[in-house]
Design an enzyme around this catalytic site. Structure first.
Site, PDB file in Angstrom:
ATOM      1  N   ASP A 199       9.412   6.181   7.253  1.00 37.42           N
ATOM      2  CA  ASP A 199       8.826   4.983   7.856  1.00 37.42           C
ATOM      3  C   ASP A 199       9.655   3.735   7.582  1.00 37.42           C
ATOM      4  O   ASP A 199       9.974   2.976   8.506  1.00 37.42           O
ATOM      5  CB  ASP A 199       7.401   4.770   7.347  1.00 37.42           C
ATOM      6  CG  ASP A 199       6.437   5.819   7.885  1.00 37.42           C
ATOM      7  OD1 ASP A 199       6.891   6.742   8.579  1.00 37.42           O
ATOM      8  OD2 ASP A 199       5.231   5.724   7.585  1.00 37.42           O
ATOM      9  N   ARG A 246       0.616  -3.972  -5.552  1.00 36.82           N
ATOM     10  CA  ARG A 246       1.116  -4.776  -4.425  1.00 36.82           C
ATOM     11  C   ARG A 246       1.548  -6.183  -4.812  1.00 36.82           C
ATOM     12  O   ARG A 246       2.568  -6.671  -4.332  1.00 36.82           O
ATOM     13  CB  ARG A 246       0.080  -4.814  -3.299  1.00 36.82           C
ATOM     14  CG  ARG A 246      -0.276  -3.458  -2.711  1.00 36.82           C
ATOM     15  CD  ARG A 246       0.924  -2.555  -2.561  1.00 36.82           C
ATOM     16  NE  ARG A 246       0.627  -1.308  -1.875  1.00 36.82           N
ATOM     17  CZ  ARG A 246       1.258  -0.175  -2.110  1.00 36.82           C
ATOM     18  NH1 ARG A 246       2.201  -0.125  -3.042  1.00 36.82           N
ATOM     19  NH2 ARG A 246       0.961   0.915  -1.447  1.00 36.82           N
ATOM     20  N   ASP A 273      -3.369  -2.878   2.507  1.00 32.44           N
ATOM     21  CA  ASP A 273      -2.090  -3.304   1.939  1.00 32.44           C
ATOM     22  C   ASP A 273      -1.442  -4.445   2.703  1.00 32.44           C
ATOM     23  O   ASP A 273      -0.786  -5.311   2.119  1.00 32.44           O
ATOM     24  CB  ASP A 273      -1.122  -2.112   1.843  1.00 32.44           C
ATOM     25  CG  ASP A 273      -1.373  -1.268   0.610  1.00 32.44           C
ATOM     26  OD1 ASP A 273      -2.079  -1.742  -0.302  1.00 32.44           O
ATOM     27  OD2 ASP A 273      -0.864  -0.138   0.553  1.00 32.44           O
ATOM     28  N   SER A 330      -1.423  11.620   3.332  1.00 32.24           N
ATOM     29  CA  SER A 330      -0.516  10.553   2.908  1.00 32.24           C
ATOM     30  C   SER A 330      -0.682  10.304   1.421  1.00 32.24           C
ATOM     31  O   SER A 330      -1.802  10.314   0.909  1.00 32.24           O
ATOM     32  CB  SER A 330      -0.829   9.280   3.695  1.00 32.24           C
ATOM     33  OG  SER A 330      -0.076   8.189   3.223  1.00 32.24           O
TER      34      SER A 330
END
Length: 409
Positions: free
Chosen positions: A18, A98, A127, A181
């Protein structure tokens, strides 16, 4: 929406399919220079391939950094001082990573003179919010590029086609549909999507990355000790360790004893419910240990106030407001409460369970002279309880006298 003019962008880059597609797409769509930033947060993957891939795309400024100690010391430990759980269960392993990634991206952007940052979060998840709230809090005028909200590569087939057209290497295992995922760091691993989307179905054992099944864990308990100072763990089994090393050791102990699995349907900030399978072996041990040492060192009202604020603090972190005034205010209160939280906790780890079997502290508020069932030699006058009860019952008695018995309004 008109795309902003961008000269240089710092991309949060993993080196996977990705973000490799995103890297090339940025170069083509924005005709800008791309700087890659790859953070080692303890995800357990080799990061040098990310550097080599970036070089292959002609990237001149490549940052690959080991942030494990910073992650644990400045983000994980402050969060654990609050015994933080989102919706009563989730230890916030993704959420807490994050702000550190975003912070470092902004620092790199300022260092290299970039006018934009980019991330690979989709338009459906939390996110994107966490990254972008952090970006704007740290650099209000930064330009943000979120490719998943802009491009037309809306399927796995389109991603792979773009990769082939642009000579992006795709390993064989990436050509088929991944069954779920995974996101991972030193605190946890998170698995979601695809075969996990039906919350009525139990996850297959292949989903679990970091823990053995509790059924297959040893039949004998593992006993450990954790030492605390100012609310943070500082030693394991009497050995002083750095924050990241200590959490790594706890992860191994938790893994071997089947500790830290969670199957959760949670409420995302963006509005939908989602199902995730989380594994937080070391964090689960740490939470139990911290609560145990607090039980003998924190004043009752201080503990109850702190516990009442914890859900709000957890929500702030989950929703991406780490760099907000309210989080900093709560953190100051939480940190002040930890000044006397020190001592040793003894735990048994057994088939998914963390069992406290002892705790001691030089600042303990537990007084055996007062609580003993034997003769306390006058340390506590039981007659005092009579007046205490009558004063607390006064409003109830007054209500009862005018017909409001039993607490009726």
């Amino acid at each position: 929406m008109t795309a902003p003019h961008v000269k240089k962008v710092v991309l949060a880059y993993s080196g996977g399919l990705d973000t490799s597609v995103i890297l090339r797409w940025l170069q083509k769509a924005y005709h800008c220079e791309v700087v890659t930033f790859t953070a080692d947060l303890g995800q357990g993957e080799e990061l040098e391939p990310a550097r080599k891939k970036a070089e292959m795309f002609g990237v001149k400024e490549i940052f690959v950094e080991d942030l494990r100690e910073t992650f644990v010391k400045d983000f994980v430990f402050p969060m654990f001082r609050a015994n933080t759980l989102y919706e009563g269960q989730y230890l916030l392993g993704t959420s807490i990573a994050r702000p550190l990634i975003a912070q470092r991206q902004i620092e790199i952007a300022q260092q290299v003179g970039a006018d934009a940052v980019a991330h690979g979060a989709t338009g459906k998840g939390n996110d994107q919010v966490r990254f972008e709230l952090a970006y704007y809090a740290l650099k209000p005028d930064i330009k943000v590029i979120a490719p998943w909200r802009e491009w037309d590569l809306t399927s796995r087939t389109k991603l792979l086609a773009f990769a082939e057209e642009n000579q992006i290497p795709v390993t064989k295992d990436k050509r088929g549909e991944a069954p779920f995922s995974v996101d991972a760091n030193l605190l946890h691993s998170s698995s979601e999507g695809k075969i996990l989307e039906d919350p009525a179905l139990a996850p297959d054992e292949i989903v679990f990355q970091r823990t053995v099944s509790p059924e297959n864990a040893p039949d004998r308990a593992t006993e450990i000790t954790i030492d605390f100072k100012n609310g943070d763990p500082v030693a394991l089994n009497g050995e002083t360790l750095s924050p990241a090393t200590l959490l790594t050791r706890l992860n191994a102990l938790g893994r071997d004893n089947g500790i830290g699995r969670l199957d959760l349907v949670e409420n995302r900030f963006v509005g939908m419910k989602s199902r995730g399978i989380y594994e937080t072996p070391g964090g689960t041990i740490l939470l139990a240990a911290h609560r145990s040492i607090e039980s003998i060192t924190l004043d009752r009202e201080a503990m109850h106030l702190k516990d009442s604020l914890m859900p709000r603090y957890a929500e702030i972190i989950y929703n991406g407001f780490w760099f907000s005034p309210e989080r900093r205010m709560l953190q100051a209160l939480i940190d002040a409460s930890q000044q006397s939280v020190e001592g040793r906790v003894r735990l048994k780890l057994y088939k998914g369970n963390v069992i406290c079997v002892g705790r001691e502290s030089p600042t303990s508020l537990y007084d055996t002279r007062v609580v003993t069932f034997e003769d306390d030699a006058g340390a506590y006058n039981q007659v005092d309880a009579q007046g205490f009860i009558r004063l607390n019952a006064l409003r109830l008695r007054l209500g009862g006298q005018v017909g409001r018995k039993g607490g009726r309004l």
